[in-house]
Scaffold this motif. Structure first.
Motif, short mmCIF file in Angstrom:
data_model
loop_
_atom_site.label_atom_id
_atom_site.label_comp_id
_atom_site.label_asym_id
_atom_site.label_seq_id
_atom_site.Cartn_x
_atom_site.Cartn_y
_atom_site.Cartn_z
N VAL A 11 22.68 -7.36 -62.77
CA VAL A 11 23.19 -7.70 -61.44
C VAL A 11 23.93 -7.14 -60.74
O VAL A 11 25.17 -6.45 -61.37
CB VAL A 11 23.69 -9.27 -62.03
N LYS A 12 23.78 -6.73 -59.34
CA LYS A 12 24.65 -6.10 -58.47
C LYS A 12 25.94 -6.83 -58.02
O LYS A 12 25.88 -8.01 -57.71
CB LYS A 12 23.99 -5.37 -57.35
N ILE A 13 27.23 -6.18 -57.78
CA ILE A 13 28.11 -6.51 -56.93
C ILE A 13 27.89 -6.14 -55.53
O ILE A 13 27.86 -4.79 -55.20
CB ILE A 13 29.32 -6.07 -57.71
N ARG A 14 28.00 -7.21 -54.61
CA ARG A 14 28.08 -6.60 -53.20
C ARG A 14 29.53 -6.59 -52.73
O ARG A 14 30.13 -7.62 -52.83
CB ARG A 14 27.08 -7.63 -52.46
N TYR A 54 23.78 -15.37 -59.98
CA TYR A 54 24.53 -15.99 -61.01
C TYR A 54 23.70 -16.15 -62.28
O TYR A 54 24.38 -16.49 -63.39
CB TYR A 54 24.97 -17.44 -60.53
N THR A 55 22.38 -15.95 -62.14
CA THR A 55 21.62 -16.38 -63.33
C THR A 55 20.23 -15.62 -63.05
O THR A 55 19.79 -15.52 -61.77
CB THR A 55 21.39 -17.51 -63.78
N ILE A 56 19.47 -15.17 -63.88
CA ILE A 56 18.03 -14.64 -63.59
C ILE A 56 16.93 -15.41 -64.29
O ILE A 56 16.20 -16.10 -63.76
CB ILE A 56 17.74 -13.28 -64.21
N ASP A 57 17.35 -16.12 -65.50
CA ASP A 57 16.30 -16.83 -66.22
C ASP A 57 16.93 -18.30 -66.44
O ASP A 57 16.08 -19.25 -67.01
CB ASP A 57 16.30 -16.33 -67.59
N HIS A 58 17.92 -18.90 -65.82
CA HIS A 58 18.44 -20.13 -65.97
C HIS A 58 18.69 -20.23 -67.81
O HIS A 58 18.62 -21.53 -67.74
CB HIS A 58 17.67 -21.12 -65.38
N ARG A 59 19.00 -19.23 -68.38
CA ARG A 59 19.44 -19.39 -69.49
C ARG A 59 20.74 -18.78 -70.12
O ARG A 59 21.79 -19.20 -70.43
CB ARG A 59 18.31 -19.06 -70.76
N ILE A 88 16.87 -28.19 -62.06
CA ILE A 88 18.11 -28.72 -61.48
C ILE A 88 18.97 -27.54 -61.62
O ILE A 88 19.93 -27.36 -60.70
CB ILE A 88 18.90 -29.92 -61.87
N LEU A 89 18.94 -26.60 -62.92
CA LEU A 89 19.76 -25.63 -62.99
C LEU A 89 19.67 -24.53 -61.75
O LEU A 89 20.79 -23.73 -61.97
CB LEU A 89 19.43 -24.98 -64.28
N HIS A 90 18.89 -24.35 -61.03
CA HIS A 90 18.84 -23.65 -59.98
C HIS A 90 19.72 -23.83 -59.13
O HIS A 90 20.25 -23.20 -58.27
CB HIS A 90 17.35 -23.60 -59.10
N THR A 91 20.34 -25.28 -59.05
CA THR A 91 21.41 -25.41 -57.96
C THR A 91 22.81 -24.78 -58.20
O THR A 91 23.68 -24.93 -57.58
CB THR A 91 21.68 -27.07 -57.66
N TYR A 92 22.85 -24.39 -59.84
CA TYR A 92 24.08 -23.72 -59.73
C TYR A 92 24.37 -22.76 -59.08
O TYR A 92 25.41 -22.53 -58.34
CB TYR A 92 24.10 -23.64 -61.36
N GLU A 93 23.53 -21.58 -59.04
CA GLU A 93 23.60 -20.52 -58.12
C GLU A 93 23.73 -20.99 -56.55
O GLU A 93 24.41 -20.39 -55.87
CB GLU A 93 22.63 -19.57 -58.35
N THR A 94 22.90 -21.67 -56.06
CA THR A 94 22.95 -21.88 -54.81
C THR A 94 24.11 -22.60 -54.22
O THR A 94 24.85 -22.11 -53.32
CB THR A 94 21.64 -22.78 -54.29
#
Lengths: 634, 634
Positions: B190-193, B298-303, B348-354
């Motif tokens: 994961v890159k830092i912008r 913030y995640t790729i696989d939601h694990r 729903i775990l997708h909403t952590y990143e968004t």
């Protein structure tokens, strides 16, 4: 061979609330104490549990409130009154009353209910922080104010309750916080006077219940055709029930009457009808007769003192026991400190008995009225019939009225010490015309009311009355009004403090040169702390420009009276308004170390204000101060 | 021989604020966690120390505020702005601004400053209460979401930092709270912008000082001809200074530029002229470049999830670091709980990143503006001359304006999550016309405002928004208006909850028959708690008569909206008024487990209100509920 005897500033017998609070104060203020208790561990169950609003205020001032609240105690905001329904149909609620009504200006308008053992542990933890502890299980076997050592006149012998190991020590003061059965009081021959001829036998039970009675989490007094109950909520879903078992007004009264737990539970079920009640668990159960009494003396020689239940016993119903004990201990603590700190004459110790005994008299008068009303068997609805309902309502009113009129007293905010050297009155030896300025709303001998202000250095909103911790110092509140108007008076105030003859100069710390830059409360003297409050918004206040160095040194105690107060919605300076001090004039309020108002003095240009302070303190300090000292120098 | 691998619900790397808050939540809610940290002990000195108003509100909701406050932290109510005087005559105060201005309806309108290590210890003590601890000094050496175990898909290898002892475990979730240098983030690629092209080098110093600078106990931003400083007060008379050492706008900028403690102290003395400053003691000193950046994922696989400084780095000046970390952890915690508790779909775990990434973007935008303004070297008064004073004043305004406009954001009360399945909007799948009733003042995705009410069972004055502890449950606030008017609607609400198809019936606890009589929050389900607030004085409210049993079961969560509120001085029911709900109608406010408003629904007679709730929850729950389920049964 005579054993070498350890010496103490105070030996305190008993580690209940009264002994512990005294021990904590003295240990914090640097005195060497020995606190012994004949129990192996702190209170496990039962006993007192009601912390009244004023006592919580005190615990906050000691920095102990947070630790009390960490136990999530029950809070009682209201008392509900329940009475019989006509026709034997059970009970119904006939009224509610705030336990600390709005007319009382209290920070914490509720009673806090927590197991006495948890409260004791908070004090014991504080003792540990000051290197002290409770010595257990030890008891006192003898004492003698023999004066063989002029500094430590009292010899005390102690023994271990189990091993009979003995210890003899010498002390400046001996204190009995032993409770109702006091060895020290008996040895002194101090009699207990029983005020109330009526006595009662009560059962008390702590437990976890299931019930559909809707007020089980509120304090309730319940009269029914089957007897009376008082309900008091507790922490951790617990409930305390007080149930009347017998009264001396009964035909066949026997003060030794007892009842089993099961009998009392059955009785409670009857009283609460039509509601049900069941017990998950009973934590504590006890039966005892109410023996109302008061000790005729609190001390004989001003070296051996009594306090707490040892001096006053009464019914537990208004939750006053522990609170009165706290204030006994507090009252004695700061007076011992004034004497032993070299600030005040030894004769001030006389005021411990006069002040605290008069409060105990008030308490017992209240208790007698309250308990009698509560205990009186009411004619059952069946007996008097529905026609008598109006008469019954009259009786209810009497009970409620006693309760209401007593709310100020039971909250602790009604406690008023009478005039003496500490509590200024026109009879005080200080006779300056500046005392008690017109319009001021304070009453000497009573608690200073709470006020919200903004601390100038950090813009924190703070409670003015709490800003000086309980450190044994007098609190000098300079209400400095509008800065532009009082500038000269403030400058004169500071200049006169600096005079060699002033109380300020006379009681400077010996170690003043070594006092930390960061000392907030006692940079100059342990005898007093000075707080200055201006009637101006904080943004307009620059301490270095407004205050002479002597006052600016208390920079953490400079405040802006700029916080809106719902009790004075139209005042621009609510704290000044609350004290009844004009913002164009200001004034000086002297508060005793225990938070009670000592005197109020006008703030004037010239030397008058400090002269009046010198006169006031001159009534009891250990040195000559003020004009007389100056004259002595001439 | 394959070693047997221990399994966990979550493995959390890093025991700073983000890792600890996640660990505490999950441990409290019954999950098995492993929290490792590569440091031998908690933070000793330095690091983050600012708890913003909304974060203190959260800590209160977790029951941890009292333990934070026991350390007597500094409280920042105001920020003072200082700028150069013309003619090189030093600095003067040019303004003050409340750190949490009155337009923000905050319970605790101040920033709490406390050493990060003390905050960490509060969390660690809480872990101990739940049988968990931090494993030190251990670090992660590898991980793989290999799915070899369908329940515990992620394998994690750990090692002891000193002994190199190794451990391999399996887990449902792996979390990186490692800070800016994250092994997990690097492994995931994961890159830092980096958003802000300008970078700065700062020195930070904690110490005890002596100074006549009047605002040393307030937060200050100081611009001078000799550089810029930020002052932040701390507990125990300490002060933190941030001093700018270099900026990429300097001609000779070197991001590796360093300065000794003595150089920085000399610089501070210059900046603070005409005031003096001396150090009694320096506790901590560090120099670092500001590297503003944000993780692209913030995640790729939601694990495997990232949070805290691992995802966003920025200047420390607005005191946001720890606070953003807390809310990252909180956001993930309840969503993991919803999934693992069997309540919500895994998606729903997708909403952590968004949700959290959008807040980080807001934070970095704010920070860039704030830091740039703060760091910009101002022309010295000598350079520009007195004539340019007006221009300089313009620049000051820009700084102050950014600060003011950002107060809501920095207080934490400006955090607004955008529409999604949790935060209702007209685009939500739930389309009942009862959503978002006219007049309601709540904004979905934002914190529910505070409101004072009276708890009916014990007459306690309480904070409604705090009444349900942070227990992972949705909070259903039934504002029931005037009882006589809403009686039918309330009865219908209860009756429709009881329908087999409702969210209420669908998520009943499996152990419902064994639930304690004294359970206050989750008697029916861990998915929700129900609170009922009537617009009536407490004395008029009888729970058993007003509420059907299903609602009366939450008797500790029934309130009277009868407490006067200065923000709504004319409202008879201030809590209803604050929510914008009509007292004749009432309404239902659903609040997410983290305190953010989920949706607002009209309270109506018939089944509509519960139908709307079923629709709302139906958008993300793991079962079919509401009409669709009923139809499936037909």
């Amino acid at each position: 061979m005579p054993e070498s005897k350890e010496t103490y500033d105070a030996v305190i017998i008993g580690a209940g609330p009264v002994g512990l609070l005294l021990a904590v104060c003295l240990a914090r203020w640097g005195y060497k104490i020995k606190n012994v208790d004949n129990r192996e561990i702190p209170t496990l169950t039962g006993r007192a549990d009601g912390i009244q609003p004023r006592s919580l205020h005190l615990l906050r001032n000691m920095g102990l409130k947070r630790q009390i609240m960490a136990h999530e105690p029950a809070k009682v905001y209201e008392v509900a009154f329940w009475d019989p329904l006509p026709g034997g149909k059970g009970i119904h609620r006939t009224g509610n009353w705030a336990s600390c009504p709005k007319f009382i200006d209290a920070r914490y308008p509720f009673t806090t209910l927590l197991h006495q053992g948890l409260i004791e542990r908070v004090f014991i933890n504080d003792l540990h922080k000051n290197g002290a502890d409770v010595q257990r299980p030890w008891t006192i076997t003898g004492f003698n104010n023999d004066g063989h050592d002029e500094h430590y006149p009292v010899e005390v012998t102690l023994k271990h309750v189990q091993t009979n190991e003995r210890e003899t020590v010498r002390t400046k003061y001996l204190f009995s916080g032993e409770g109702a059965r006091s060895f020290i009081r008996d040895q002194l021959g101090v009699k207990i006077r029983h005020k109330d001829p009526i006595s009662h036998v009560w059962g008390v039970m702590d437990g976890i219940v299931r019930t559909d009675f809707p007020d089980v989490k509120t304090k309730c007094t319940i009269h029914s055709d089957h007897g009376s109950i008082m309900i008091i909520p507790r922490e951790n879903d617990m409930v305390r029930l007080y149930i009347q078992i017998a009264s001396s007004t009964d035909k066949d009264f026997n003060p030794r009457k007892r009842a089993t737990l099961e009998e009392v539970q059955a009785s409670a079920k009857m009283i609460l009808q039509p509601y049900y009640i069941d017990w998950d668990r009973v934590e504590w159960y006890s039966v005892y007769p109410i023996g109302q009494g008061i000790a005729e003396k609190y001390t004989i020689d001003h070296r051996v003192f009594l306090g707490g239940d040892c001096c006053h016993t009464h019914s537990p119903k208004a939750g006053q026991g522990m609170n009165t004990a706290f204030h006994d201990a507090l009252n004695l603590a700061w007076k011992i400190h004034l004497v032993e700190g070299g600030f005040a004459k030894r004769s001030i110790l006389h005021t411990y008995e006069t002040e605290r005994k008069s409060i105990a008299e008030d308490l017992l008068n209240f208790d007698a009225k309250y308990a009698a009303l509560f205990s009186r068997r009411k004619p059952s609805a069946g007996e008097v019939g529905a026609a008598n309902e109006s008469k019954e309502a009259g009786e209810v009113n009497e009970f409620v009225e006693v309760f209401k009129s007593s709310a100020e007293f039971t909250s602790g905010y009604g406690i008023a010490y009478g005039p003496n050297q500490f509590n200024w009155s026109p009879d005080h030896s200080a006779q300056s015309h500046l005392f008690n300025p017109k319009g001021n709303a304070l009453r000497t001998g009573r608690i200073m009311p709470p006020a919200n202000v903004t601390r100038v250095v950090d813009a924190n909103k703070v409670q003015l009355e709490q800003e000086i911790p309980l450190n044994g110092s007098f609190r000098i509140f300079l209400f400095a009004g509008v800065p532009s108007t009082t500038q000269r008076a403030v400058a004169d105030f500071a200049a006169n403090l600096e005079k060699q003859s002033s109380f300020y100069s006379s009681f400077q710390r010996k170690d003043i040169a070594a006092v930390s830059y960061h000392e907030r409360h006692n940079p100059h003297s342990r005898f007093f702390t000075i707080c200055t409050t201006f009637a101006a918004p904080r943004a307009q206040l620059e301490i270095a420009k407004l205050l002479p160095p002597i006052l600016a040194r208390y920079s953490d105690h400079v405040y802006a009276d700029d916080v809106w107060d719902p009790r004075f919605p139209d005042a621009k300076a609510a704290a000044h308004a609350k004290m009844g001090l004009d913002v164009g004039m200001g004034g000086v309020v002297v508060v005793r170390p225990d938070g009670h108002v000592a005197c109020v003095i006008s703030l004037v240009e010239g030397g008058g204000t400090v002269d009046a302070l010198n006169e006031y303190f001159g009534a009891f300090v250990a040195k000559k101060i003020g004009k007389s000292k100056m004259q002595a120098h001439l």
